[in-house]
Design an enzyme around this catalytic site. Structure first.
Site, PDB file in Angstrom:
ATOM      1  N   LYS A 136       0.784  -1.106   0.023  1.00 53.81           N
ATOM      2  CA  LYS A 136      -0.065  -0.033  -0.061  1.00 53.81           C
ATOM      3  C   LYS A 136       1.032   1.208   0.182  1.00 53.81           C
ATOM      4  CE  LYS A 136      -0.455  -0.280   5.180  1.00 53.81           C
ATOM      5  NZ  LYS A 136      -1.090  -0.857   6.236  1.00 53.81           N
TER       6      LYS A 136
ATOM      7  N   ARG B 238     -10.957  -0.442  14.845  1.00 52.85           N
ATOM      8  CA  ARG B 238     -10.878   0.387  13.620  1.00 52.85           C
ATOM      9  C   ARG B 238     -11.953   0.101  12.625  1.00 52.85           C
ATOM     10  NH1 ARG B 238      -5.186   1.109  10.981  1.00 52.85           N
ATOM     11  NH2 ARG B 238      -5.749  -0.832  10.351  1.00 52.85           N
TER      12      ARG B 238
ATOM     13  N   TYR C 250      16.299  31.840   5.930  1.00 52.38           N
ATOM     14  CA  TYR C 250      14.702  32.298   6.340  1.00 52.38           C
ATOM     15  C   TYR C 250      15.052  32.424   7.580  1.00 52.38           C
ATOM     16  CZ  TYR C 250      12.613  31.200   1.647  1.00 52.38           C
ATOM     17  OH  TYR C 250      12.143  31.146   0.602  1.00 52.38           O
TER      18      TYR C 250
ATOM     19  N   MET D  26      12.101  25.069   1.074  1.00 56.92           N
ATOM     20  CA  MET D  26      11.193  24.100   0.151  1.00 56.92           C
ATOM     21  C   MET D  26      11.878  23.233  -0.783  1.00 56.92           C
ATOM     22  SD  MET D  26       8.014  24.926  -2.360  1.00 56.92           S
ATOM     23  CE  MET D  26       7.065  25.654  -1.215  1.00 56.92           C
TER      24      MET D  26
HETATM   25  C1  LIG Z   1      -0.543  -1.872   6.878  1.00 54.21           C
HETATM   26  C2  LIG Z   1      -0.810  -3.385   7.191  1.00 54.21           C
HETATM   27  C3  LIG Z   1      -0.065  -4.248   7.523  1.00 54.21           C
HETATM   28  C4  LIG Z   1       1.313  -4.409   7.496  1.00 54.21           C
HETATM   29  O1  LIG Z   1       1.637  -3.863   8.665  1.00 54.21           O
HETATM   30  P1  LIG Z   1       3.200  -3.814   9.052  1.00 54.21           P
HETATM   31  O2  LIG Z   1       3.393  -3.391  10.405  1.00 54.21           O
HETATM   32  O3  LIG Z   1       3.634  -2.698   7.910  1.00 54.21           O
HETATM   33  O4  LIG Z   1       4.048  -5.027   8.702  1.00 54.21           O
HETATM   34  C5  LIG Z   1      -1.095  -5.661   7.523  1.00 54.21           C
HETATM   35  N1  LIG Z   1      -2.416  -5.702   7.627  1.00 54.21           N
HETATM   36  C6  LIG Z   1      -3.111  -4.401   7.741  1.00 54.21           C
HETATM   37  C7  LIG Z   1      -4.590  -4.658   7.584  1.00 54.21           C
HETATM   38  C8  LIG Z   1      -2.664  -3.238   7.259  1.00 54.21           C
HETATM   39  O5  LIG Z   1      -3.219  -2.086   7.218  1.00 54.21           O
END
Ligand SMILES: *Cc1c(COP(=O)(O)O)cnc(C)c1O
Length: 376
Positions: free
Chosen positions: A38, A135, A266, A315
């Site tokens: 992801k 969640r 800055y 930046m």
């Molecule tokens: C992001 C995620 C993972 C992976 O988690 P890590 O701590 O990066 O290994 C696994 N399962 C779900 C549902 C996630 O959202």
């Protein structure tokens, strides 16, 4: 060196493979490994990560959103993909079109998937259960009724139950045992055994490495693949046998010598105490080079030595102090992140976690893929 701005992120694909094998080898041969890619592979580049890990034997991949699954399909990735979160009824048609699997926390979403799905190719779904993360996921008491309802849709195939560990970064935390026991009881129930394919999943990186009772049919390692410890700040990648995957490089664009008492950048936030030599480097907060590293909060590595930041992060540029480094060439290579100032060091300095550091390295920074650190 690139022909554009000389600032790039180098990705060591052999280290990625090594870390993947650490995850794979942590579980029994019968347990599948579905790397989590992801957020564009935690910023590393989901397509390159997927291509590399398909060759290394990954069974499928996890993403967060349907857009991510679509991008992988467009790039020609035909491995199984599961969309874990952010699924709405409105995105159901796209999930089906992308031939993705889906985590289900909501019966309305399942019905929409069923509506767009085909009986000849049922969409693989996983019922997500809240075992403590609080969640997404349905409540444990709802599982049996929902499975019975889902079984009525021939265009869906219920693969198994999934859940997510809240405290896997601390394997000794009592919450892990509680979540694992609850999940175990759920998957052991006769309704779950009858109405799912038994493809249950619970473990993220921490669970994959340290909690074998969380493995079930397939694991979902993420952060560890990218070379950061899932146990940070309690442990480091080095201690966990993980290899560094990303290093962030640049060059000195301009050097100048200034007298003592010169105020810089800055807000003139810092003033030199002595005659100083400065180096300007083309990277800034628009690239995810965090502003809090300015005014001596961070450093870069030049010729193996730390050069602290002077003044604020801009930046597009930072300025470092080279006074203590006498033999610097005009366009000396600079290591911004990696080695003696790695993701975990950044996370410690910025009081955050490696995940956030990785995800915030900007799109403006080209990713350059190599097989080992020596083949630049
Ligand atoms: C992001 C995620 C993972 C992976 O988690 P890590 O701590 O990066 O290994 C696994 N399962 C779900 C549902 C996630 O959202």
């Amino acid at each position: 060196m690139p022909s554009g701005r000389p600032t790039w992120l180098k990705v060591d694909l052999s280290a990625l493979r090594h870390n993947y094998l650490q995850a794979r080898n942590a579980s029994a041969a019968t347990v599948e490994t579905w790397p989590v890619i992801k957020a564009d592979g935690y910023g590393v580049g989901a397509v390159a990560v997927a291509r590399t890990l398909i060759r290394a034997g990954a069974d499928g991949f996890c993403v967060a959103m349907v857009e991510e699954a679509e991008a992988l399909r467009i790039a020609g990735i035909d491995a199984p993909l599961v969309v874990m979160s952010s699924i709405t009824a409105a995105s159901a048609e796209r999930i089906v079109a992308a031939k993705a699997h889906a985590f289900i926390s909501d019966i309305g979403v399942a019905k929409a998937l069923a509506h767009h799905g085909l009986e000849s190719h049922p969409t693989p779904i996983y019922l997500k259960v809240n075992t403590g993360m609080g969640r997404l996921g349905v409540e444990p008491g709802e599982v049996d009724d929902l499975l019975k309802e889902l079984a009525r849709y021939p265009s869906l195939r219920v693969m198994g139950l999934v859940s997510h560990l809240a405290c896997a970064d601390q394997p000794e935390h009592p919450e892990n045992g509680r979540q694992i026991a609850l999940f175990q009881a759920l998957v052991g129930s006769s309704t779950v055994q009858q109405l799912t394919a038994g493809r249950h999943s619970l473990a993220n990186s921490g669970g994959t490495v340290k909690i074998p009772t969380a493995h079930h049919a397939w694991t979902r390692p993420g952060i560890m693949l990218y070379g950061a410890s899932p146990f940070f700040p309690h442990s480091s990648a080095h201690i966990d046998g993980l290899q560094e995957v990303i290093t962030w490089h640049s060059h000195i664009l301009k050097q100048r010598t200034v007298p003592a008492g010169t105020s810089l950048g800055y807000g003139h936030s810092q003033t030199t105490a002595c005659v100083s030599r400065l180096g300007v480097i083309p990277v800034g907060y628009a690239d995810g080079y965090r502003r809090r590293l300015g005014n001596g909060g961070g450093a870069v590595l030049i010729a193996g030595q730390k050069a602290p930041l002077l003044g604020r992060v801009c930046m597009d540029m930072i300025t470092v102090d080279l006074t203590h480094l006498p033999h610097i060439t005009p366009d000396e290579p600079v290591l911004l992140l990696g080695n003696a100032f790695n993701i975990e060091d950044w996370a410690g300095t910025l009081q955050t976690i490696p995940y956030e550091i990785l995800c915030q390295i900007g799109d403006r920074v080209p990713r350059v893929y190599g097989d080992s650190p020596s083949d630049s």
